[in-house]
Design a protein around this motif. Structure first.
Motif, PDB file in Angstrom:
ATOM      1  N   UNK A  91      50.899 -17.620  35.901  1.00  0.00           N
ATOM      2  CA  UNK A  91      51.857 -16.527  35.756  1.00  0.00           C
ATOM      3  C   UNK A  91      51.547 -15.361  36.671  1.00  0.00           C
ATOM      4  N   UNK A  92      50.257 -15.039  36.799  1.00  0.00           N
ATOM      5  CA  UNK A  92      49.849 -13.945  37.681  1.00  0.00           C
ATOM      6  C   UNK A  92      50.136 -14.290  39.137  1.00  0.00           C
ATOM      7  N   UNK A  93      49.852 -15.533  39.526  1.00  0.00           N
ATOM      8  CA  UNK A  93      50.084 -15.951  40.904  1.00  0.00           C
ATOM      9  C   UNK A  93      51.563 -15.894  41.257  1.00  0.00           C
ATOM     10  N   UNK A  94      52.414 -16.285  40.316  1.00  0.00           N
ATOM     11  CA  UNK A  94      53.855 -16.241  40.567  1.00  0.00           C
ATOM     12  C   UNK A  94      54.312 -14.807  40.826  1.00  0.00           C
ATOM     13  N   UNK A  95      53.826 -13.868  40.007  1.00  0.00           N
ATOM     14  CA  UNK A  95      54.229 -12.469  40.169  1.00  0.00           C
ATOM     15  C   UNK A  95      53.732 -11.891  41.485  1.00  0.00           C
ATOM     16  N   UNK A  96      52.512 -12.242  41.900  1.00  0.00           N
ATOM     17  CA  UNK A  96      51.996 -11.719  43.170  1.00  0.00           C
ATOM     18  C   UNK A  96      52.768 -12.299  44.352  1.00  0.00           C
ATOM     19  N   UNK A  97      53.054 -13.598  44.303  1.00  0.00           N
ATOM     20  CA  UNK A  97      53.770 -14.237  45.415  1.00  0.00           C
ATOM     21  C   UNK A  97      55.167 -13.660  45.573  1.00  0.00           C
ATOM     22  N   UNK A  98      55.833 -13.399  44.456  1.00  0.00           N
ATOM     23  CA  UNK A  98      57.190 -12.850  44.521  1.00  0.00           C
ATOM     24  C   UNK A  98      57.228 -11.483  45.207  1.00  0.00           C
ATOM     25  N   UNK A  99      56.110 -10.777  45.162  1.00  0.00           N
ATOM     26  CA  UNK A  99      56.047  -9.433  45.738  1.00  0.00           C
ATOM     27  C   UNK A  99      55.260  -9.381  47.047  1.00  0.00           C
ATOM     28  N   UNK A 100      54.977 -10.550  47.607  1.00  0.00           N
ATOM     29  CA  UNK A 100      54.307 -10.604  48.897  1.00  0.00           C
ATOM     30  C   UNK A 100      52.819 -10.305  48.839  1.00  0.00           C
ATOM     31  N   UNK A 101      52.215 -10.490  47.683  1.00  0.00           N
ATOM     32  CA  UNK A 101      50.785 -10.239  47.520  1.00  0.00           C
ATOM     33  C   UNK A 101      50.023 -11.560  47.399  1.00  0.00           C
ATOM     34  N   UNK A 102      48.718 -11.467  47.558  1.00  0.00           N
ATOM     35  CA  UNK A 102      47.828 -12.606  47.368  1.00  0.00           C
ATOM     36  C   UNK A 102      46.917 -12.316  46.180  1.00  0.00           C
ATOM     37  N   UNK A 103      46.682 -13.333  45.339  1.00  0.00           N
ATOM     38  CA  UNK A 103      45.848 -13.180  44.151  1.00  0.00           C
ATOM     39  C   UNK A 103      44.468 -13.768  44.396  1.00  0.00           C
ATOM     40  N   UNK A 104      43.445 -12.961  44.170  1.00  0.00           N
ATOM     41  CA  UNK A 104      42.070 -13.440  44.204  1.00  0.00           C
ATOM     42  C   UNK A 104      41.596 -13.617  42.762  1.00  0.00           C
ATOM     43  N   UNK A 105      40.973 -14.759  42.447  1.00  0.00           N
ATOM     44  CA  UNK A 105      40.494 -15.032  41.091  1.00  0.00           C
ATOM     45  C   UNK A 105      38.974 -15.120  41.107  1.00  0.00           C
ATOM     46  N   UNK A 106      38.325 -14.364  40.224  1.00  0.00           N
ATOM     47  CA  UNK A 106      36.866 -14.385  40.100  1.00  0.00           C
ATOM     48  C   UNK A 106      36.481 -14.851  38.707  1.00  0.00           C
ATOM     49  N   UNK A 107      35.608 -15.846  38.630  1.00  0.00           N
ATOM     50  CA  UNK A 107      35.088 -16.374  37.366  1.00  0.00           C
ATOM     51  C   UNK A 107      33.732 -15.729  37.101  1.00  0.00           C
ATOM     52  N   UNK A 108      33.582 -15.059  35.945  1.00  0.00           N
ATOM     53  CA  UNK A 108      32.357 -14.298  35.685  1.00  0.00           C
ATOM     54  C   UNK A 108      31.504 -14.889  34.558  1.00  0.00           C
ATOM     55  N   UNK A 109      31.824 -16.097  34.102  1.00  0.00           N
ATOM     56  CA  UNK A 109      30.944 -16.874  33.224  1.00  0.00           C
ATOM     57  C   UNK A 109      30.573 -16.160  31.923  1.00  0.00           C
ATOM     58  N   UNK A 110      31.518 -15.439  31.337  1.00  0.00           N
ATOM     59  CA  UNK A 110      31.275 -14.759  30.049  1.00  0.00           C
ATOM     60  C   UNK A 110      30.079 -13.804  30.119  1.00  0.00           C
ATOM     61  N   UNK A 111      29.855 -13.185  31.264  1.00  0.00           N
ATOM     62  CA  UNK A 111      28.679 -12.337  31.466  1.00  0.00           C
ATOM     63  C   UNK A 111      29.131 -10.979  32.000  1.00  0.00           C
ATOM     64  N   UNK A 112      28.877  -9.908  31.231  1.00  0.00           N
ATOM     65  CA  UNK A 112      29.318  -8.577  31.619  1.00  0.00           C
ATOM     66  C   UNK A 112      28.664  -8.104  32.913  1.00  0.00           C
ATOM     67  N   UNK A 113      27.415  -8.496  33.144  1.00  0.00           N
ATOM     68  CA  UNK A 113      26.718  -8.097  34.371  1.00  0.00           C
ATOM     69  C   UNK A 113      27.352  -8.771  35.588  1.00  0.00           C
ATOM     70  N   UNK A 114      27.597 -10.077  35.469  1.00  0.00           N
ATOM     71  CA  UNK A 114      28.246 -10.813  36.559  1.00  0.00           C
ATOM     72  C   UNK A 114      29.649 -10.263  36.797  1.00  0.00           C
ATOM     73  N   UNK A 115      30.336  -9.901  35.720  1.00  0.00           N
ATOM     74  CA  UNK A 115      31.679  -9.334  35.834  1.00  0.00           C
ATOM     75  C   UNK A 115      31.649  -8.037  36.638  1.00  0.00           C
ATOM     76  N   UNK A 116      30.719  -7.164  36.319  1.00  0.00           N
ATOM     77  CA  UNK A 116      30.631  -5.890  37.026  1.00  0.00           C
ATOM     78  C   UNK A 116      30.330  -6.119  38.517  1.00  0.00           C
TER      79      UNK A 116
END
Length: 343
Positions: A91-116
């Motif tokens: 759903x996020x990718x569809x919305x970005x593509x419709x507006x000429x944007x690119x979506x980057x996805x980051x997986x942070x493994x349920x870890x707040x430190x990795x997320x930051x």
């Protein structure tokens, strides 16, 4: 050996090569790509023809970094292997593509430190961020939101735009369903302690159970995975309950598997309800009764909200957007067995 000509793998053409080919200044070539309206149409055409002939490609990121307009946004997810995120990402990718944007996805493994860390690395390259079920503290999220427009998924944070499922309404439907089947005690298998949604779901279950004169118990927390659900099985059996609502579908499916391995029949002995209606919830055995969240709509709405936020120069209403949830009845729930009903 002589120098290789422009356009080879080792020596890709540069803006200076294009300028020399056309006989103009490098700054004119730069404007032809970044601000075409400021270059004579005939000159711009010659520049693009030369660029095509030489194999030159303008670097949009290099041009965009000084202005911050990269046409990229980041979606941070807790665990990309969790099917919960499949439709959110779509759903996020569809919305970005419709507006000429690119979506980057980051997986942070349920870890707040990795997320930051992932966010800090992404911030220089994106125009905004969508935080999916963030495990970071409120204060940490506020720091991020001061750097880039930010939208939070599945969590309400004062002053920060957020998109959530109507957890309370969905949980109410689950409890009503189990109560109507004759179950008198409902056990909630809790998810991660850092999960905002977990707290909301447990509170909603307690309130609904109280209103319907049912008993509510809680076991966990457990990891939001198949293994987490399996780990909760012993406590569920020890409780003597005939009905369980799990933090999410993965926990519910893991629980059902382990219960069945131990000789507990689902739903004949114990009814199980999940949350989210992920891909595969209807493929397990028995097919899982679950509270369906509009996952693709969550991702799509979050991106649209983010891009509105990024393009707005005036403060906006940041009340949380609540998308509807609905109970999907399948085969994992049934009338309570008389011999196991709790009083």
């Amino acid at each position: 050996m002589g120098e290789e000509p422009p356009g080879t793998a080792r020596n890709p053409p540069t803006i200076y090569d294009v300028a020399a080919e056309v006989g103009v200044a490098p700054s004119t070539v730069s404007r032809a790509f970044s601000r075409p309206g400021r270059v004579n149409a005939e000159t711009a055409a010659r520049i693009h023809e030369a660029a095509e002939r030489l194999g030159y490609r303008a670097n949009p990121l290099a041009r965009a970094l000084p202005t911050g307009k990269t046409s990229m946004i980041a979606l941070i997810v807790s665990d990309v292997t969790n099917p919960f995120y499949f439709q959110i990402i779509r759903g996020a990718e569809q919305a970005t593509a419709e507006r000429g944007y690119t979506l980057l996805v980051a997986d942070v493994h349920e870890d707040a430190v990795v997320e930051r860390q992932a966010i800090e690395r992404s911030v220089p390259f994106v125009e905004g961020l969508v935080l999916g079920t963030s495990r970071m503290s409120d204060s940490a999220i506020r720091v991020i939101a001061r750097q880039r427009p930010t939208v939070v998924l599945n969590r309400v944070l004062t002053g920060i735009p957020s998109v959530v499922t109507d957890n309370a309404r969905g949980m109410r439907r689950a409890v009503e369903h189990l109560g109507a089947l004759g179950h008198r005690t409902i056990v909630y298998v809790a998810g991660p302690e850092a999960s905002w949604a977990d707290g909301v779901r447990w509170q909603a279950l307690r309130e609904a159970a109280h209103e319907l004169e049912l008993r509510a118990q809680r076991v966990g927390p457990v990891a939001p995975t198949l293994e987490g659900g399996a780990d909760a099985a012993e406590a569920v059996v020890a409780s003597g309950t005939t009905a369980v609502v799990a933090y999410n579908d993965l926990v519910a499916i893991g629980l059902m598997r382990r219960l069945q391995q131990q000789g507990v029949r689902v739903p004949r002995d114990v009814s199980v309800v999940g949350f989210d209606d992920i891909f595969g919830a209807d493929l397990c055995s028995p097919a899982l009764t679950t509270v369906a969240a509009p996952l693709a709509a969550l991702g799509n709405y979050a991106v649209r909200t983010l891009l509105q936020e990024a393009g707005s120069r005036t403060p906006r209403d940041v009340r949380p957007a609540r998308l509807p949830a609905a109970l999907v009845e399948r085969e994992s729930t049934a009338p309570a067995p008389r011999r196991r009903r709790a009083h």
